[in-house]
Design a protein around this motif. Sequence first.
Motif, PDB file in Angstrom:
ATOM      1  N   HIS A  92       0.835  -1.195   0.000  1.00  0.00           N
ATOM      2  CA  HIS A  92       0.000   0.000   0.000  1.00  0.00           C
ATOM      3  C   HIS A  92       0.872   1.248   0.000  1.00  0.00           C
ATOM      4  O   HIS A  92       2.098   1.173   0.011  1.00  0.00           O
ATOM      5  N   SER A  93       0.241   2.401  -0.004  1.00  0.00           N
ATOM      6  CA  SER A  93       0.960   3.673   0.084  1.00  0.00           C
ATOM      7  C   SER A  93       0.435   4.462   1.275  1.00  0.00           C
ATOM      8  O   SER A  93      -0.719   4.319   1.679  1.00  0.00           O
ATOM      9  N   SER A  94       1.300   5.283   1.842  1.00  0.00           N
ATOM     10  CA  SER A  94       0.932   6.195   2.922  1.00  0.00           C
ATOM     11  C   SER A  94       1.496   7.557   2.561  1.00  0.00           C
ATOM     12  O   SER A  94       2.710   7.720   2.434  1.00  0.00           O
ATOM     13  N   THR A  95       0.613   8.542   2.392  1.00  0.00           N
ATOM     14  CA  THR A  95       1.014   9.837   1.850  1.00  0.00           C
ATOM     15  C   THR A  95       0.459  10.967   2.705  1.00  0.00           C
ATOM     16  O   THR A  95      -0.748  11.008   2.955  1.00  0.00           O
ATOM     17  N   PRO A  96       1.308  11.901   3.153  1.00  0.00           N
ATOM     18  CA  PRO A  96       0.798  13.016   3.969  1.00  0.00           C
ATOM     19  C   PRO A  96      -0.116  13.917   3.153  1.00  0.00           C
ATOM     20  O   PRO A  96       0.104  14.149   1.963  1.00  0.00           O
ATOM     21  N   LEU A  97      -1.145  14.441   3.809  1.00  0.00           N
ATOM     22  CA  LEU A  97      -2.101  15.324   3.154  1.00  0.00           C
ATOM     23  C   LEU A  97      -1.796  16.792   3.418  1.00  0.00           C
ATOM     24  O   LEU A  97      -2.516  17.666   2.935  1.00  0.00           O
ATOM     25  N   ALA A  98      -0.747  17.072   4.168  1.00  0.00           N
ATOM     26  CA  ALA A  98      -0.306  18.449   4.411  1.00  0.00           C
ATOM     27  C   ALA A  98       1.204  18.504   4.246  1.00  0.00           C
ATOM     28  O   ALA A  98       1.885  17.486   4.373  1.00  0.00           O
ATOM     29  N   ARG A  99       1.733  19.675   3.947  1.00  0.00           N
ATOM     30  CA  ARG A  99       3.171  19.862   3.815  1.00  0.00           C
ATOM     31  C   ARG A  99       3.720  20.339   5.149  1.00  0.00           C
ATOM     32  O   ARG A  99       3.374  21.417   5.620  1.00  0.00           O
ATOM     33  N   GLN A 100       4.545  19.502   5.744  1.00  0.00           N
ATOM     34  CA  GLN A 100       5.103  19.793   7.048  1.00  0.00           C
ATOM     35  C   GLN A 100       6.586  19.438   7.037  1.00  0.00           C
ATOM     36  O   GLN A 100       7.033  18.606   6.254  1.00  0.00           O
ATOM     37  N   PRO A 101       7.378  20.037   7.930  1.00  0.00           N
ATOM     38  CA  PRO A 101       8.783  19.646   8.040  1.00  0.00           C
ATOM     39  C   PRO A 101       8.896  18.180   8.454  1.00  0.00           C
ATOM     40  O   PRO A 101       7.968  17.626   9.061  1.00  0.00           O
TER      41      PRO A 101
ATOM     42  N   ALA B  40      -4.679  -2.262  -2.097  1.00  0.00           N
ATOM     43  CA  ALA B  40      -5.572  -3.406  -2.268  1.00  0.00           C
ATOM     44  C   ALA B  40      -4.756  -4.682  -2.158  1.00  0.00           C
ATOM     45  O   ALA B  40      -3.560  -4.706  -2.461  1.00  0.00           O
ATOM     46  N   LEU B  41      -5.408  -5.732  -1.704  1.00  0.00           N
ATOM     47  CA  LEU B  41      -4.802  -7.067  -1.673  1.00  0.00           C
ATOM     48  C   LEU B  41      -5.565  -7.948  -2.648  1.00  0.00           C
ATOM     49  O   LEU B  41      -6.775  -8.162  -2.485  1.00  0.00           O
ATOM     50  N   PHE B  42      -4.877  -8.416  -3.678  1.00  0.00           N
ATOM     51  CA  PHE B  42      -5.496  -9.301  -4.657  1.00  0.00           C
ATOM     52  C   PHE B  42      -5.208 -10.737  -4.231  1.00  0.00           C
ATOM     53  O   PHE B  42      -4.078 -11.221  -4.324  1.00  0.00           O
ATOM     54  N   LEU B  43      -6.239 -11.402  -3.753  1.00  0.00           N
ATOM     55  CA  LEU B  43      -6.117 -12.729  -3.187  1.00  0.00           C
ATOM     56  C   LEU B  43      -6.712 -13.762  -4.131  1.00  0.00           C
ATOM     57  O   LEU B  43      -7.449 -13.427  -5.070  1.00  0.00           O
ATOM     58  N   GLY B  44      -6.400 -15.015  -3.864  1.00  0.00           N
ATOM     59  CA  GLY B  44      -6.920 -16.070  -4.728  1.00  0.00           C
ATOM     60  C   GLY B  44      -8.425 -16.167  -4.712  1.00  0.00           C
ATOM     61  O   GLY B  44      -9.047 -16.557  -5.700  1.00  0.00           O
TER      62      GLY B  44
END
Length: 452
Positions: free
Chosen positions: A310-319, A331-335
């Motif tokens: 997955h990805s984790s991305t900040p929604l604000a610009r911070q130091p 997403a997890l694509f499972l059998g």
Amino acid sequence: MGNSFLRRSRPAAWWLVGLCVLGGMLFTGCERPFVEVSVPEIEIVEPNPDLVLQTVNQNLVVRAESFRAVDRVELGGRPFERQSDGSWRLPVILQNGANRLVIETFDSEETASTDTLELLVLPTRVETAASAWSDPRGGHTVTPLLNGDLLLAGGAGSTTGDVSADIFELPFGSTLVRHSGVRFHHARIGHTASVLPDGRILFLGGASNTVLDDVSDLVETAELYDPQDGSIIRLGTTGPPIRRAYHTALVAASQDGIVVSVIGGTGDIRYNPAPELGVRRDIRSFLLIDDHLQALSPAIGPFIEALSGHSSTPLARQPPGTATRELISGALFLGNGVETHHFVLDPRSPLGLAFEDIEPPNTLRTEHEAVQITPGRVLRLGGIVDAESTLSGTLDLFDDATSRFLDFEFATIRNRHLHGATIVDASRILVIGGFGEDGTALSTLEYVVFDL
């Protein structure tokens, strides 16, 4: 096309019912069955509000329905023109960025409804640079340094090749990747790289093999790189080690030191005495003090949804080191099906982690990349999009203001996964490396360019 994106305001009609009941004792006209008064309904025909629009000149076409004839449709007092097919059309000139359009619809008795339409205009194109990485990687990390240079670390040359310990540099303003002269103590792929408040880079987790099929393939040792002197050291860990790859990590400064939280990933889901490889559904936190990691939670931390790739991305610009809301997406694509996980994580809550559910995007992705392009807007690029491991070069965008994902109709990158991406200036996203459809790492650089 649905109209869930419309926000509707309607006049209250309760008084009509009371008047008819009272009038039934006084007027014979109220002896006929009462018909509830409804307001006109609007459906947007074009433009598609689920797309990022590429031009400011648009034809706004709607369909309006009511139990009485629709008399007119207006936008800010400007009338739409009725078409031969019954739709209503109005040419509009939007502005780059967010546009909120208030549409009013009137029936023959002047009963009106008001609908608010959200449209985003963001002209976008993709530019390709000449081959600039003679020894490209996938599954690596791309980290901006404080001086604007980029650090490219670890990964592998193919999905079946040896995992690398090499660390490369891409100088600011250059398209030529060069070796930094520094190597990891432990080769790794699927790790994380986090910038600390002092500018150093913390590398966590990852795997020593491209095919991760045993707990022994996980890299437990954390490493800390100092771009000022080029040194890289191993970190000790108190408590159960970090055993996960294809996870994400958050860094936040506290009064006690730097708190590092690792989220999800493929890793050891049992620990001793019977380690077992699986998808993690927890968050573990560590305190970084004097170049040492001290576990703040058990081996299996607070439970969340199962996440990996997955990805984790900040929604604000911070130091670096400042906690902020994060978009968690994957997403997890499972059998036996697919699990989709999209939510906003807020680590700033005084009661602990806060979660905000959001509607999933049209395209489910794993092993993709995500970058904040402006505060509140996150671009997702490429990745695997189904259980058949189909690669994609499509883009979509999460808009925090409306809490929804929008698709790009024309802009695409090369099909790739486990690539790197980062913002390099106010209007350009660099995409580098990753594995193509033949399983080898891609050497070309691509830039997603916005007209902000």
